[in-house]
Scaffold this motif. Structure first.
Motif, PDB file in Angstrom:
ATOM      1  N   SER A   1       0.843  -1.194   0.000  1.00 45.45           N
ATOM      2  CA  SER A   1       0.000   0.000   0.000  1.00 45.45           C
ATOM      3  C   SER A   1       0.876   1.242   0.000  1.00 45.45           C
ATOM      4  N   THR A   2       0.235   2.407  -0.092  1.00 43.54           N
ATOM      5  CA  THR A   2       0.968   3.670  -0.111  1.00 43.54           C
ATOM      6  C   THR A   2       0.861   4.391   1.227  1.00 43.54           C
ATOM      7  N   ALA A   3       0.542   3.702   2.314  1.00 47.28           N
ATOM      8  CA  ALA A   3       0.370   4.317   3.630  1.00 47.28           C
ATOM      9  C   ALA A   3       1.701   4.845   4.141  1.00 47.28           C
TER      10      ALA A   3
END
Length: 145
Positions: free
Chosen positions: A10-12
């Motif tokens: 993810s891009t968290a």
């Protein structure tokens, strides 16, 4: 690369900033922890010192880190009627817990540690955020002179 395909990517991003209210809570919580340790040592008849590191330079310009004791002043005192009273401090400012009331009265030294732990829980829960912010504002005003 086949090992990474089994993972969910993810891009968290982790937040780097801490809100000022949380920062003040943590600062007061640390000071309350020091008071709890000081109260435990005092009731056991011992002493409590906090160590801090200070970087010093010698004549040749070399810097080294030295461990020094830091004085922890107790927030409680004995009253004239034989009881124990305590103020909660944020920096050099006393926090007003209720309108016109800033001291907590206790029967004796045995009530000190549970009272400090109760206050620490209240601070960590955010119950004193308004009072801490008011003390912080007054503290900062003193630096602007």
């Amino acid at each position: 690369m086949s090992a990474l395909t089994a993972l969910k990517l993810s891009t968290a991003k982790k937040s780097q900033a801490m809100t000022p209210a949380v920062h003040r809570r943590l600062k007061l919580s640390k000071k309350l922890w020091e008071q709890i340790e000081l109260a435990k040592a005092t009731s056991a008849g011992g002493t409590y010192t906090v160590r801090r590191f200070k970087t010093i330079r010698d004549q040749e310009g070399n810097s080294r880190s030295v461990e020094l004791p830091k004085k922890v002043r107790q927030w409680w005192w004995n009253t004239t009627d034989g009881k124990l009273a305590m103020n909660i401090r944020y920096g050099a400012r006393v926090i007003e817990l209720a309108k016109g009331k800033s001291a907590i009265e206790m029967a004796g030294i045995d009530d000190l540690v549970p009272t400090l732990e109760l206050i620490k829980k209240a601070v960590e829960a955010g119950e004193l955020d308004g009072q801490i912010e008011a003390a912080s504002i007054k503290l900062r005003e003193g630096f602007g002179k």
